[in-house]
Scaffold this active site. Structure first.
Site, PDB file in Angstrom:
ATOM      1  N   CYS A 136       0.835  -1.204   0.000  1.00 47.79           N
ATOM      2  CA  CYS A 136       0.000   0.000   0.000  1.00 47.79           C
ATOM      3  C   CYS A 136       0.869   1.253   0.000  1.00 47.79           C
ATOM      4  O   CYS A 136       1.358   1.684   1.049  1.00 47.79           O
ATOM      5  CB  CYS A 136      -0.934  -0.014   1.206  1.00 47.79           C
ATOM      6  SG  CYS A 136      -1.955   1.459   1.305  1.00 47.79           S
ATOM      7  N   CYS A 139      -0.414   4.154   2.096  1.00 48.71           N
ATOM      8  CA  CYS A 139      -0.258   3.964   3.541  1.00 48.71           C
ATOM      9  C   CYS A 139       1.197   4.199   3.958  1.00 48.71           C
ATOM     10  O   CYS A 139       1.463   4.810   4.980  1.00 48.71           O
ATOM     11  CB  CYS A 139      -0.650   2.544   3.964  1.00 48.71           C
ATOM     12  SG  CYS A 139      -2.125   1.897   3.199  1.00 48.71           S
ATOM     13  N   ASP A 140       2.147   3.699   3.160  1.00 43.79           N
ATOM     14  CA  ASP A 140       3.535   3.620   3.637  1.00 43.79           C
ATOM     15  C   ASP A 140       4.551   4.448   2.852  1.00 43.79           C
ATOM     16  O   ASP A 140       5.711   4.540   3.257  1.00 43.79           O
ATOM     17  CB  ASP A 140       3.995   2.142   3.619  1.00 43.79           C
ATOM     18  CG  ASP A 140       3.121   1.280   4.522  1.00 43.79           C
ATOM     19  OD1 ASP A 140       2.657   1.801   5.542  1.00 43.79           O
ATOM     20  OD2 ASP A 140       2.906   0.110   4.192  1.00 43.79           O
TER      21      ASP A 140
END
Ligand code: FAD
Ligand code: NAP
Length: 328
Positions: A136, A139-140
């Site tokens: 992701c 997300c990261d």
């Protein structure tokens, strides 16, 4: 305290398919209960710009899903923060059990559990998951400012993730096992024009390398698919974007499936192999897998459920109001 609910329609999943089913089922006065699962809002909450949702030239995925939830709620769909852990479809009414301890006894079920990221299955991938290996980018990606990153895959997700990661990374290498991408032309065009992205064709990831203390990624080893030559690429982050598999765990031994696990529906409908059980979205669709097609199938599932319930009267009396649960 755990509760047993008696409802007309249980919707499992809170992506575009689930929320659209919620809007339609609520407007059909079916008092639907929608269980959100572990990822409220579904896959679009893991992306940024969505540019192909009709009516919005550009919308952030998480914002779109907040709006869909609010829409379903406003129409009268009850939204529940729970995860369905088992589903008995052997007879009507169907019985679903939630992680919360609650039981949902329901006359019809709409399955909209979508899909989840696939992994390569390498031991080194598993070892560094959460420590440099991710599925992701939104997300990261932020953790890799000024670093070199690799993305594995050649579809829309891989290309979008590579483009998004250029906001943070000094360089992004896109590793693909063929020499042709399966992404949309517009995305490929953006990828090829981005000076921070270097595609590496005809290569497969064979190992993620890194340190044990602290646990962290330092690079990858890739193999040329034709020559077998191994190359090492330095990288602090590895984003695996090789597609998604249908989330069929609740029904895989009960319902008919196709193409490696997608729930089969009768052509032109959302009817599964069990009467009263309907499926919509990525769970049923190995081909299109888009927000708009999922939403369309969610609509079909609610309309099919409405028709089914009109033709097959309830076997137990449902709660008058979905908001009035019966305590055990
Ligand atoms: P999902 O969105 O997968 O949602 C599934 C839902 O089911 C989740 O809420 C989950 O919590 C729930 N669930 C699963 N198991 C359970 C359970 N046991 N109990 C309760 N709930 C459960 N499509 C586009 O059209 N445009 C784009 O720009 C686009 N960008 C994308 C970017 C990325 C990074 C990804 C991964 C996908 C993208 N897609 C895009 C595809 C799109 O997100 C999907 O087609 C769509 O989200 C599928 O919707 P769905 O409702 O079928 O399921
Ligand atoms: P996908 O289209 O299935 O692509 C997966 C990619 O990963 C393919 O290029 C595939 O290679 C590669 N791959 C698969 N298994 C692999 C393995 N074991 N090793 C190495 N490479 C592997 O998946 P996706 O990109 O996640 O897209 C899923 C769906 O969501 C699609 O329908 C897509 O259109 C949709 N989506 C849409 C948007 C958008 O509209 N903007 C954005 C994201 C996703 P091959 O090409 O060789 O098969």
């Amino acid at each position: 305290m755990s509760q047993t609910r008696h409802i007309k329609v249980l919707i499992i999943g809170s992506g575009p398919a689930g929320y659209t089913a919620g809007v339609y089922a609520a407007r059909a006065m079916l008092n639907p209960v929608l269980v959100q699962g572990i990822e409220p809002g579904g896959q679009l909450t893991t992306t940024t710009e969505v540019e192909n949702w009709p009516g919005d030239t550009e919308v952030q995925g998480p914002d779109l899903m907040v709006r869909m939830e609010a829409h379903a709620k406003a129409m009268g769909c009850e939204i529940v923060g729970d995860i369905i852990t088992s589903l008995d479809l052997s007879k009507r009414p169907f019985v679903a059990k939630g992680d919360s301890g609650n039981t949902y006894i329901t006359e019809a079920v709409i399955l909209a559990t979508g899909a989840r990221a696939k992994w390569l299955g390498l031991p080194s991938e598993e070892k560094f998951k959460g420590f440099g290996v991710s599925a992701c980018a939104t997300c990261d990606g932020f953790f890799y400012r000024g670093q070199e990153i690799v993305v594995i895959g050649g579809g829309n997700t891989a290309v979008e993730e590579a483009l998004f990661l250029t906001n943070f990374a000094s360089k992004v290498t896109l590793v693909h096992r063929r020499d042709e991408l399966r992404a949309e032309k517009i995305l490929i065009d953006r990828l090829m024009k981005n000076p921070k992205i270097e595609p590496l064709w005809d290569h497969e990831l064979v190992e993620v390398t890194g340190t044990d203390t602290p646990l962290g990624v330092e690079g990858i080893k890739v193999k040329h698919v034709k020559t077998g030559a191994i190359t090492e690429i330095p990288a602090k982050g590895v984003f695996v974007a090789i597609g998604h598999a249908p989330a069929n765990e609740l029904v895989k031994d009960v319902l008919e499936l196709h193409n490696g696990g997608y729930v089969t529906v009768k052509p032109g409908t959302s009817e599964t192999s069990v009467p009263g059980v309907f499926a919509a979205g990525d769970l049923t669709d190995h081909k299109y897998r888009q927000a708009v097609t999922s939403a369309g199938m969610g609509c079909m599932a609610a309309l099919d459920a409405e028709r089914f319930l009109a033709e097959h009267p309830a076997t137990v009396e449902a709660e008058a109001e979905a908001s009035a649960p019966a305590a055990e």
